[in-house]
Write an enzyme that holds these catalytic residues in place. Structure first.
Site, PDB file in Angstrom:
ATOM      1  N   HIS A 269       0.838  -1.202   0.000  1.00  0.00           N
ATOM      2  CA  HIS A 269       0.000   0.000   0.000  1.00  0.00           C
ATOM      3  C   HIS A 269       0.875   1.255   0.000  1.00  0.00           C
ATOM      4  CE1 HIS A 269      -3.610   2.408   1.046  1.00  0.00           C
ATOM      5  NE2 HIS A 269      -2.718   3.154   1.694  1.00  0.00           N
ATOM      6  N   GLU A 270       1.818   1.300   0.916  1.00  0.00           N
ATOM      7  CA  GLU A 270       2.678   2.475   1.018  1.00  0.00           C
ATOM      8  C   GLU A 270       3.610   2.594  -0.189  1.00  0.00           C
ATOM      9  OE1 GLU A 270       2.010   4.678   3.085  1.00  0.00           O
ATOM     10  OE2 GLU A 270       0.633   3.476   4.295  1.00  0.00           O
TER      11      GLU A 270
ATOM     12  N   HIS B 191       1.879   4.567  -2.920  1.00  0.00           N
ATOM     13  CA  HIS B 191       2.033   6.015  -2.731  1.00  0.00           C
ATOM     14  C   HIS B 191       3.443   6.458  -3.121  1.00  0.00           C
ATOM     15  CE1 HIS B 191      -1.818   6.332  -0.800  1.00  0.00           C
ATOM     16  NE2 HIS B 191      -1.471   5.677   0.293  1.00  0.00           N
TER      17      HIS B 191
END
Length: 447
Positions: free
Chosen positions: A22-23, A26
């Site tokens: 997820h990170e 980003h």
């Protein structure tokens, strides 16, 4: 204790993987948009270890493994030079900021596809959804579903195994009806409308399948003893492997469920069994042991072999497995959105929510079953995290995206005052949700 540690370890691995991806979503898009990433952290709190990359980013693993974050340069918070201004997140056009925030949930969906692709490449053992029995007066019985039938579709959506059936039924929670497509033992395929108006499903006490009155097909259990624990009441008695129990305390019965219930109800008592051994009937007195208030003997009965025609392996080549991974991820996304909608409308109770404790238990259980089952669990958690972060709640990615859409339309950002109040409200809502899920988890744990 060992199971607890196993569950905690599996939970850390599962959450660590889905949060990292997820990170990274980003991070990857931010870098492509020219944003300087100050910190890439897996976990919160004090860093356990950290290092600086050649790109100037501090990478770290922190002490609290319940999430992670990517901190980007922000000229409204960090002191920056005129040259560094171009690397500030808030200096970027709204479209780029939107893409950077959206990339986290998208990365979760991509990770789910990859996990399911690998699972289908390795191959998952499965069994066809053959119905073993139908409880009298149950919802399934009233619909006319026959024992021995194979469920081939639910609401015209193909199902291949019991996991597919369970997911399809979860999707129908709160609905008034569904349609089972079954292949009956006679070979006749037919659609069976099933009313769900009286469906009462308690996930803490039963499965979705059992709550409808359906029983999964299981091979018949015989009353012949297959194993005896030497250090048990049976091991200290005259019972032998190969003995067929044909009665107890004067009651003639070779039904294993009746025998098991009789043993459980006579803890600490001396009982009489009639057994058949080498063609002769013997009467044996046995002292029943006790565990947690229930009787036990320490015997294992013979079980018929599971029909090979009911077994199969979900396994595909690279292209078909990728297609299957995409399709299953899409179905999980639809299921998750559907459940969120029903929670909001009240069609599904908040008692069905699970938090960190429930996730840890699920992670431990799936990891103990094997790699393919753990991959399936990772996909489910990753999709759930992606959908959760897309909810329009301030503090989550979805809340930021709402602000960016408004900015896109208005041509100017939402005021700092509105954002601050919204973030506080969002934090309060998340704390309430966390409290509810922890309460549910602890209730299940100690019930």
């Amino acid at each position: 204790m060992e199971q607890f540690l196993w569950s905690i370890g599996a939970f850390i691995v599962a959450l660590g993987l889905v949060v990292t991806f997820h990170e990274f979503g980003h991070f990857w898009v931010a870098r492509r948009c020219g944003v300087k990433v100050v910190t890439f952290s897996i976990g919160f709190g004090k860093p356990l270890f950290k290092w600086h990359g050649k790109d100037g980013t501090q990478y770290q693993v922190a002490a609290i493994p319940l999430g992670g974050y990517v901190r980007m340069l922000d000229h409204e918070v960090d002191p920056v030079t005129e040259q560094e201004m171009a690397g500030s997140f808030r200096a970027k056009p709204v479209k780029q900021r939107f893409a950077i925030v959206l990339a986290g949930p998208v990365a979760n969906f991509i990770f789910a596809i990859a996990a399911l692709w690998l699972m289908l490449m390795i191959g998952m053992p499965a069994v066809k959804p053959i119905i073993g029995a139908v409880a009298p007066e149950s919802i399934a019985a009233q619909a006319g579903i026959q024992p021995g039938s194979e469920i081939v579709a639910i609401d015209q959506r193909r199902v291949q195994d019991w996991q597919d059936v369970n997911l399809a039924l979860v999707r129908r929670m709160g609905s008034e009806a569904t349609v089972f497509t079954v292949m009956e033992p006679s070979g006749v395929r037919r659609d069976v409308p099933v009313s769900l108006q009286d469906w009462q499903f308690d996930p803490d006490r039963e499965s979705t399948i059992g709550s409808l009155g359906l029983d999964v097909y299981r091979p018949q259990i015989r009353s012949t003893i297959a194993q005896i624990d030497p250090d048990s009441p049976a091991g200290r008695s005259d019972l032998r492997v190969g003995d067929k129990i044909i009665g107890f305390d004067g009651t003639q019965s070779a039904n294993w469920e009746q025998i098991r219930s009789f043993i459980a109800d006579h803890a600490g008592e001396r009982v009489t069994f009639q057994v058949e051994r080498n063609g002769n009937v013997r009467t044996l007195d046995v002292l029943v042991g006790e565990i947690d208030g229930r009787g036990y003997l320490g015997i294992v009965p013979e079980v018929e072999a599971y029909p090979e025609e009911y077994r199969f392996t979900l396994q595909y080549g690279p292209i078909e497995a990728l297609q299957g991974g995409v399709a299953r991820t899409w179905n999980l996304m639809g299921l998750t959105v559907n459940m969120v909608g029903k929670l909001v409308t009240g069609n599904v109770s908040v008692k069905n929510l699970s938090g960190p404790v429930g996730i840890a238990q699920g992670a431990g259980a799936h990891a103990s079953y094997g790699l393919v089952y753990f991959l399936s669990f990772l996909a489910l958690i990753s999709v759930s995290l992606g959908i959760l972060n897309l909810l329009p709640i301030p503090m989550l990615d979805g809340g930021h995206l709402v602000f960016y859409v408004i900015e896109w339309i208005r041509g100017k950002p939402v005021s700092e005052r509105v954002q601050e109040v919204s973030f506080r409200a969002g934090l309060l809502l998340l704390m309430v949700l966390l409290s509810v899920t922890l309460f549910n988890d602890l209730g299940r744990l100690f019930s």
